[in-house]
Scaffold this active site. Structure first.
Site, PDB file in Angstrom:
ATOM      1  N   GLU A 138     -10.989 -11.169  -4.120  1.00  0.00           N
ATOM      2  CA  GLU A 138      -9.536 -11.053  -3.921  1.00  0.00           C
ATOM      3  C   GLU A 138      -8.986 -12.181  -3.054  1.00  0.00           C
ATOM      4  OE1 GLU A 138      -8.613  -7.284  -2.068  1.00  0.00           O
ATOM      5  OE2 GLU A 138     -10.373  -7.346  -0.798  1.00  0.00           O
TER       6      GLU A 138
ATOM      7  N   ASP B 138      -4.389  -8.687  -3.892  1.00  0.00           N
ATOM      8  CA  ASP B 138      -4.537  -9.741  -2.887  1.00  0.00           C
ATOM      9  C   ASP B 138      -4.793 -11.096  -3.522  1.00  0.00           C
ATOM     10  OD1 ASP B 138      -4.115  -8.571  -0.327  1.00  0.00           O
ATOM     11  OD2 ASP B 138      -5.904  -7.366  -0.666  1.00  0.00           O
TER      12      ASP B 138
ATOM     13  N   HIS C 179       0.816  -1.211   0.000  1.00  0.00           N
ATOM     14  CA  HIS C 179       0.000   0.000   0.000  1.00  0.00           C
ATOM     15  C   HIS C 179       0.855   1.269   0.000  1.00  0.00           C
ATOM     16  CE1 HIS C 179      -3.348  -2.747   0.762  1.00  0.00           C
ATOM     17  NE2 HIS C 179      -3.994  -1.850   0.047  1.00  0.00           N
TER      18      HIS C 179
ATOM     19  N   CYS D 240      -9.719  -3.793  -9.946  1.00  0.00           N
ATOM     20  CA  CYS D 240      -9.241  -2.544  -9.345  1.00  0.00           C
ATOM     21  C   CYS D 240      -7.877  -2.718  -8.689  1.00  0.00           C
ATOM     22  CB  CYS D 240     -10.259  -1.991  -8.352  1.00  0.00           C
ATOM     23  SG  CYS D 240     -10.554  -3.074  -6.965  1.00  0.00           S
TER      24      CYS D 240
END
Ligand code: PEP
Ligand code: MG
Length: 583
Positions: A436, A460, A194, A507
């Protein structure tokens, strides 16, 4: 000094030049920069605030000591410390120098304090020498307060700073001042951490996975940070500067060509339209993704509203932020993902013990279903915002249909309550599930009837399918989006969605990589959502292909048993349609 080059993983494109600042959380690193005459008063105010805070802390300590030992008189050691925070010799000297030198207060204070301690230590008198230790202790405390506890030394940096750190957390990264920090380089990390994702959203060049770089560089060294190739060049030679100058000119002209696509749709040569949306972490990212050509927001990572603050945001505060985004993107949609805290996103205020495997732990929907009050407050805020825009809800980390049913039950209850209170919201709001986790991908047929859309979180999905930690540079080479297992999972999720007449997007970072656009298009993905910096490139690729050739490529990819072979096919295709986009 001779030029030195360090190779890592380029995770956020762009080249920056600047001076290195080594951010260390193990020891105090004192920044040094000039301030304007107008800002001197601000520096003085910061100094006074730090003194005040130090006094409060010392008083608090005195109270604690007194109650601990059952004494009614205050500790004399701390009395001495308190008197140092009021010492006119120290205070006046700092303020005078701030006014004369126009430097930042940390730098001036550090210098004054050091000299003060040195002078006391050199005196013959034993008492004064003892006092030197006290002064050192208190001035350290003042310095910590000046630097700020959580993100000390990451704010108030001089312009054109390249931050070098062993590690930056996602919340550290959001606190970087984009106007002063021109890029960062870290020892650890990988493409889908992230921290890297935030860098891309901020359009901030970044290189991670440099292993032990932070030990070999020091403050003030000039450097070039190349977020494309993943290189940090320290003390660059004239020749290197010249080469980079030329590269910049070329990249600039490619960017200009891509900017011209802004108002054109992500449509193939044979007229097939994809939705191209943007990912954001904070409402302030919205204008940036819209300027890059996003049709809406495909992923709003709302957990970033919960980081860097002592309390969880209230329902009203959240509603304000969601409304801000909804209004900006109207009539297009904003997909608001419910809180995905955990994994590599923690609040610095959290006092709960760290989990051994946080990515497999108490994260996202698991946290929300166990903290229904927090979940409900967020759902209420999202629903209230839906009255004024095109808002959709998305649940992260779904592992199977039961969690969706449970979350939807809570959502229905919240809707019922709002209705009773007479609060307006969109009663037909679309609700989606992130796919995910492999168990969700494999049971997508069961989940589809419960939702209006799927969004594949490839970051993920790849991490959990391949057992490759998405933030660990040591295994970054094993993280393989084109692995046959991943392609099969994506295909089956698309089939499950379309069989149930719902749409499906991607996404995760796979959606922002121009190389993968033909594959995802050919597999039947309806929407791609990515960081601002990726959008023009992805659009360019889509506009240069026919749906038919993308479908043929996807079919051929599913027939190979090697991710490398698929990569080679994708590279060959990109080489043909627009080689400027390679690397
Ligand atoms: C993903 O996992 O691909 C995703 C989009 O969510 P995040 O990166 O926030 O985990
Ligand atoms: Mg995810």
């Amino acid at each position: 000094m001779a030029e030195r080059s360090f190779q890592g993983i380029g995770v956020s494109p762009g080249v920056s030049r600047g001076k290195i600042y080594v951010y260390s959380i193990a020891e105090e690193v004192v920044p040094e920069y000039d301030v304007t005459v107008a800002d001197v008063a601000k520096e003085v105010a910061r100094f006074e605030a730090a003194l005040m805070k130090t006094r409060e802390q010392l008083h608090e300590l005195q109270d604690r000591i007194a109650s601990g030992i059952g004494s009614s008189s205050p500790s004399t050691i701390l009395d001495v410390h308190l008197s140092i925070t009021e010492d006119p010799a120290l205070i006046d000297s700092v303020i005078n120098r701030l006014q004369q030198e126009q430097k930042n207060v940390e730098f001036v204070f550090n210098d004054v304090a050091r000299k003060y301690v040195a002078t006391l230590s050199e005196l013959q008198d034993e008492l004064f020498r003892e006092r030197a230790a006290d002064v050192q202790d208190v001035t350290r405390r003042i310095m910590r307060n000046l630097l700020g506890h959580d993100h000390r030394a990451l704010t108030n940096l001089p312009p054109d700073t390249i931050v070098v750190a062993h590690e930056l957390s996602p919340s550290d990264t959001t606190s970087l001042d984009r106007h002063h920090v021109s890029g960062f380089a870290t020892d650890v990390g990988s493409h889908t951490s992230h921290t890297a994702i935030v860098a891309r959203s901020m359009n901030l060049p970044a290189v991670v996975g440099l292993r032990n770089l932070s030990k070999f560089v020091h403050d003030g060294q000039p450097a070039i940070l190349d977020g494309y190739s993943g290189t940090l060049i320290v003390e660059p030679s004239e020749q290197t500067l010249f080469i980079y100058g030329q590269l910049e000119v070329k990249r600039h002209s490619v960017q200009e060509r891509l900017d011209a696509l802004h108002d054109l749709p992500a449509q193939t040569l044979d007229g097939h339209r994809m939705i191209l949306s943007g990912n954001i972490e904070l409402p302030s990212d919205t204008p940036v993704v819209l300027a890059a050509g996003a049709e809406g927001i495909g992923l709003f990572r709302t957990e970033f509203l919960y980081l860097n603050r002592p309390e969880f945001p209230t329902e009203d505060e959240q509603c304000e932020q969601y409304l801000e985004v909804a209004r900006l993107v109207k009539p297009n949609a904003v997909i608001i993902r419910t809180l995905d805290i955990g994994g590599d996103k923690f609040r610095s205020e959290d006092t709960t013990p760290q989990e051994v495997n946080p990515f497999l732990g108490f994260r996202a929907i698991r946290f929300c279903l166990a903290n229904v009050d927090i979940f409900e407050a967020q759902l209420r805020a999202i629903l209230r915002a839906s009255a004024e825009g095109n808002v959709k809800i998305m649940y992260p980390m779904i592992s199977g249909v039961a969690e969706v049913v449970q979350a939807n039950d809570i959502l229905r209850q919240v809707m019922h309550d709002l209705k009773k209170e007479g609060v307006a919201f969109d009663e037909h709001i679309q609700v989606g599930a992130m796919i995910e986790i492999p168990s969700a991908a494999l049971t997508a047929e069961m989940i589809a009837p419960e939702v209006d859309f799927f969004s594949i979180g490839s970051n993920d999905l790849i991490q959990y399918t391949m057992a490759v930690d998405r933030v660990n540079e040591k295994v970054a080479n094993l993280y393989e989006p084109t692995h046959p297992a991943i392609l099969r999972l994506i295909r089956s999720v698309v089939e499950a969605a379309h069989n149930n007449e719902i749409w499906v997007g991607v996404c995760g970072e796979m959606a922002g990589e121009p190389l993968f656009a033909p594959l995802l298009l050919g597999m039947g993905i309806d929407e791609l959502s990515a960081a601002a910096s990726s959008l023009p490139r992805v659009k360019e690729v889509i506009r240069r292909l026919t749906l038919r050739e993308a479908q043929e490529l996807a079919a051929a990819s599913l027939h190979t048993n090697s991710g490398r072979e698929v990569l080679a096919m994708l590279n060959a295709l990109l080489q043909r349609v627009d080689p400027d986009l390679l690397g």
